[in-house]
Structures are given as C-alpha cells and as structure tokens.
Design an enzyme around this catalytic site. Structure first.
Site, PDB file in Angstrom:
ATOM      1  N   ASN A 106      42.292  56.813  45.198  1.00  0.00           N
ATOM      2  CA  ASN A 106      41.290  56.393  46.174  1.00  0.00           C
ATOM      3  C   ASN A 106      41.480  57.226  47.438  1.00  0.00           C
ATOM      4  OD1 ASN A 106      39.209  54.790  47.321  1.00  0.00           O
ATOM      5  ND2 ASN A 106      40.729  53.483  48.308  1.00  0.00           N
ATOM      6  N   HIS A 108      41.054  56.939  51.509  1.00  0.00           N
ATOM      7  CA  HIS A 108      40.954  55.877  52.513  1.00  0.00           C
ATOM      8  C   HIS A 108      40.946  56.499  53.910  1.00  0.00           C
ATOM      9  CE1 HIS A 108      41.348  51.889  54.212  1.00  0.00           C
ATOM     10  NE2 HIS A 108      42.315  52.353  54.992  1.00  0.00           N
ATOM     11  N   SER A 135      43.833  59.344  53.876  1.00  0.00           N
ATOM     12  CA  SER A 135      44.899  59.355  52.878  1.00  0.00           C
ATOM     13  C   SER A 135      44.300  59.243  51.487  1.00  0.00           C
ATOM     14  CB  SER A 135      45.833  58.153  53.074  1.00  0.00           C
ATOM     15  OG  SER A 135      46.363  58.116  54.376  1.00  0.00           O
ATOM     16  N   ASP A 144      45.073  49.207  49.276  1.00  0.00           N
ATOM     17  CA  ASP A 144      45.463  50.381  50.060  1.00  0.00           C
ATOM     18  C   ASP A 144      46.974  50.505  50.232  1.00  0.00           C
ATOM     19  OD1 ASP A 144      42.754  51.023  50.370  1.00  0.00           O
ATOM     20  OD2 ASP A 144      42.580  49.863  52.210  1.00  0.00           O
TER      21      ASP A 144
END
Length: 187
Positions: A106, A108, A135, A144
């Site tokens: 992912n 972020h 990130s 996260d």
C-alpha cells in the site's frame, strides 16, 4: 502452484493516479488486473482503454467477509501474485489479509509510523512538522502498520496548505511506488 509475484493486481477506488503510474512505469512486473470497490471509478476507464482487465463491484452495504471473498477469488483468477493498493479506500478484513499475507503493498501519505489513517496532511500541518512524505508498506491486519519498504520525503513550508502539501506528496508517491513495487516483486 505459487502465483507469479511479477503479475500484479491493483486495487483502486477513484481516479487511479498512482495506478496509472504503476502501469506507465512497470519494470519487471505486469499489471494483470485493476479492481475497484466503486464501479464509477475513473481509473477503471483509463485501465480499460489500455487493454487491462478490470473488475468492479460496489462494496457499499455489502457484508465485508462476502465481498472480500468475491474480490479475493477474482484476484486469484487473474493469476496475480502481488496486490498493490493504490487509493483503495476500503479497509480489508482480516481473512482477506491473511489470504494474501506478504503479497500486498500500500502507498500511504505520511512518513509511517507517523499519521496512520486519514487526514495525514492536516495532521502534519497541525503538528508544525517541517517534513512530510509518503511510505510504501506491506499490508497487515493492523492499519498502516506493516513493514515500510520505501519512503520519500518533502519539505513543509510555512505557506503550505492541505492542498499544496497533498500535491507535493502525490508527486513523490508517483515516483516512489513504481520503484518500490519493482523491488518488491523481484525479491
């Protein structure tokens, strides 16, 4: 048979700006599917126009586990060995995450572990931070919180607004994510 990590599925919910960069800058991987929880997502049209297979189903009002199962089955059918979340604005359930454990990334908009969740740019400004960024991390059951595999930083100016900071960070996301994904699939 183990899925090929160089075959990538991208999950989006909107315009897909990070998805477009993952496709444009693909190096060592092939995007085999773009999927969305919002059938009207503009990114789906962009992907279809480039001959990329798409799948969408509205997740609103659906049972989370049943929806995640259908999405997961479609990802498996695509042959994807890696899943890249790119503006996918839906929290995936623990069973889904366990099913694809260690295979999902992912992007972020913060320098994790700082500012998990939403409103990262406002939180950065409110804190008076001099630095912000983005990130790329491995997706885990904790929001996260997975291993950070890459980060990019931007300076925060006293004149920055949420909009200007968002634009600076997004520009860095477009550079960082394709590079991080290429390294991730090659490991």
């Amino acid at each position: 048979m183990t899925p090929d990590p160089r075959k990538v599925a991208i999950l989006i919910s909107g315009r897909g700006s990070n998805m477009r960069e993952l496709v444009r800058q693909a190096d060592g991987y092939e995007v085999v599917l773009v999927a969305s929880n919002r059938p009207a997502a503009a990114g789906l049209i962009w992907a279809e126009q480039r001959g990329i297979t798409t799948w969408s189903e509205d997740s609103r009002g659906q049972d989370r586990a049943a929806y995640d199962q259908r999405l997961g089955d479609r990802l498996k059918e695509s042959g994807a060995g890696t899943i890249a979340l790119a503006g996918f604005m839906r929290i995936l359930g623990p069973e889904f995450i366990r099913r694809f454990a260690g295979r999902m990334l992912n992007i972020h908009p913060s320098l994790l572990p700082k500012y998990k969740g939403l409103d990262t740019h406002q939180r950065c400004l409110d804190a008076g931070d001099k630095e912000h960024g983005c990130s790329v991390h491995v997706v885990t059951e904790e929001l996260d919180a997975g291993e950070v595999v890459a980060q990019a930083r931007v300076d925060v100016s006293p004149l920055d607004t949420v909009s200007s900071l968002e634009a600076k960070v997004l520009e860095r996301e477009h550079e960082l994510y394709p590079q991080a994904l290429a390294r991730f699939v090659a490991r």
